[in-house]
Design a protein around this motif. Structure first.
Motif, PDB file in Angstrom:
ATOM      1  N   UNK A  53      38.873   1.488 -30.375  1.00  0.00           N
ATOM      2  CA  UNK A  53      38.374   0.556 -31.378  1.00  0.00           C
ATOM      3  C   UNK A  53      39.472  -0.384 -31.882  1.00  0.00           C
ATOM      4  N   UNK A  54      40.645   0.138 -32.128  1.00  0.00           N
ATOM      5  CA  UNK A  54      41.735  -0.707 -32.610  1.00  0.00           C
ATOM      6  C   UNK A  54      42.162  -1.677 -31.510  1.00  0.00           C
ATOM      7  N   UNK A  55      42.109  -1.216 -30.262  1.00  0.00           N
ATOM      8  CA  UNK A  55      42.415  -2.120 -29.141  1.00  0.00           C
ATOM      9  C   UNK A  55      41.421  -3.253 -29.036  1.00  0.00           C
ATOM     10  N   UNK A  56      40.167  -3.007 -29.389  1.00  0.00           N
ATOM     11  CA  UNK A  56      39.150  -4.054 -29.361  1.00  0.00           C
ATOM     12  C   UNK A  56      39.325  -5.067 -30.481  1.00  0.00           C
ATOM     13  N   UNK A  57      40.053  -4.680 -31.528  1.00  0.00           N
ATOM     14  CA  UNK A  57      40.248  -5.576 -32.680  1.00  0.00           C
ATOM     15  C   UNK A  57      41.261  -6.684 -32.356  1.00  0.00           C
ATOM     16  N   UNK A  94      34.866  -2.736 -37.754  1.00  0.00           N
ATOM     17  CA  UNK A  94      35.578  -2.217 -38.925  1.00  0.00           C
ATOM     18  C   UNK A  94      34.982  -0.891 -39.388  1.00  0.00           C
ATOM     19  N   UNK A  95      33.666  -0.817 -39.406  1.00  0.00           N
ATOM     20  CA  UNK A  95      32.990   0.424 -39.804  1.00  0.00           C
ATOM     21  C   UNK A  95      33.312   1.543 -38.812  1.00  0.00           C
ATOM     22  N   UNK A  96      33.354   1.215 -37.542  1.00  0.00           N
ATOM     23  CA  UNK A  96      33.676   2.200 -36.512  1.00  0.00           C
ATOM     24  C   UNK A  96      35.081   2.764 -36.701  1.00  0.00           C
ATOM     25  N   UNK A 112      37.793 -13.535 -36.479  1.00  0.00           N
ATOM     26  CA  UNK A 112      37.314 -12.526 -37.415  1.00  0.00           C
ATOM     27  C   UNK A 112      36.895 -11.260 -36.668  1.00  0.00           C
ATOM     28  N   UNK A 113      37.180 -10.134 -37.284  1.00  0.00           N
ATOM     29  CA  UNK A 113      36.800  -8.846 -36.699  1.00  0.00           C
ATOM     30  C   UNK A 113      35.381  -8.516 -37.155  1.00  0.00           C
ATOM     31  N   UNK A 114      34.478  -8.189 -36.209  1.00  0.00           N
ATOM     32  CA  UNK A 114      33.096  -7.863 -36.583  1.00  0.00           C
ATOM     33  C   UNK A 114      33.025  -6.658 -37.528  1.00  0.00           C
ATOM     34  N   UNK A 115      32.070  -6.698 -38.440  1.00  0.00           N
ATOM     35  CA  UNK A 115      31.900  -5.638 -39.427  1.00  0.00           C
ATOM     36  C   UNK A 115      31.617  -4.291 -38.760  1.00  0.00           C
ATOM     37  N   UNK A 116      30.844  -4.277 -37.675  1.00  0.00           N
ATOM     38  CA  UNK A 116      30.544  -3.018 -36.983  1.00  0.00           C
ATOM     39  C   UNK A 116      31.816  -2.365 -36.457  1.00  0.00           C
ATOM     40  N   UNK A 161      39.893  16.342 -32.657  1.00  0.00           N
ATOM     41  CA  UNK A 161      40.951  15.436 -33.110  1.00  0.00           C
ATOM     42  C   UNK A 161      41.430  14.536 -31.972  1.00  0.00           C
ATOM     43  N   UNK A 162      41.598  15.100 -30.795  1.00  0.00           N
ATOM     44  CA  UNK A 162      42.021  14.303 -29.643  1.00  0.00           C
ATOM     45  C   UNK A 162      40.960  13.258 -29.296  1.00  0.00           C
ATOM     46  N   UNK A 163      39.690  13.664 -29.301  1.00  0.00           N
ATOM     47  CA  UNK A 163      38.606  12.713 -29.025  1.00  0.00           C
ATOM     48  C   UNK A 163      38.578  11.610 -30.078  1.00  0.00           C
ATOM     49  N   UNK A 164      38.842  11.957 -31.329  1.00  0.00           N
ATOM     50  CA  UNK A 164      38.857  10.963 -32.397  1.00  0.00           C
ATOM     51  C   UNK A 164      40.019   9.984 -32.229  1.00  0.00           C
ATOM     52  N   UNK A 165      41.174  10.470 -31.798  1.00  0.00           N
ATOM     53  CA  UNK A 165      42.311   9.573 -31.549  1.00  0.00           C
ATOM     54  C   UNK A 165      41.994   8.580 -30.431  1.00  0.00           C
ATOM     55  N   UNK A 166      41.300   9.038 -29.389  1.00  0.00           N
ATOM     56  CA  UNK A 166      40.891   8.144 -28.304  1.00  0.00           C
ATOM     57  C   UNK A 166      39.913   7.102 -28.841  1.00  0.00           C
ATOM     58  N   UNK A 167      38.970   7.556 -29.661  1.00  0.00           N
ATOM     59  CA  UNK A 167      37.995   6.653 -30.278  1.00  0.00           C
ATOM     60  C   UNK A 167      38.724   5.564 -31.073  1.00  0.00           C
ATOM     61  N   UNK A 168      39.667   5.966 -31.922  1.00  0.00           N
ATOM     62  CA  UNK A 168      40.406   5.005 -32.721  1.00  0.00           C
ATOM     63  C   UNK A 168      41.243   4.063 -31.856  1.00  0.00           C
ATOM     64  N   UNK A 169      41.871   4.598 -30.818  1.00  0.00           N
ATOM     65  CA  UNK A 169      42.693   3.788 -29.929  1.00  0.00           C
ATOM     66  C   UNK A 169      41.856   2.684 -29.266  1.00  0.00           C
TER      67      UNK A 169
END
Length: 57
Positions: A52-56, A8-10, A2-6, A42-50
């Motif tokens: 977080x999604x990698x941690x999932x 998913x929120x991130x 299961x993916x932690x709720x935190x 936008x670039x910083x946000x893409x890194x953030x998403x990359x």
């Protein structure tokens, strides 16, 4: 696993920030300072998403 709720929120926050940034950059494209800041955010946000999604996985 299961993916932690935190996590998913991130990811959701990253998507919302990306959408808001695209709108902000679009409406402020006439000013190069705001355009540059929008691109940087936008670039910083893409890194953030990359990360977080990698941690999932």
């Amino acid at each position: 696993m299961a993916v932690p709720m935190k996590l998913r929120i991130s990811v959701l926050m990253g998507i919302i920030i990306a959408l808001a940034d695209i709108y902000w950059t679009y409406t402020g494209y006439f000013d190069t300072t705001w355009l540059a800041l929008g691109v940087i955010i936008f670039i910083a946000d893409l890194v953030w998403l990359w990360i977080d999604i990698g941690m999932m996985k």
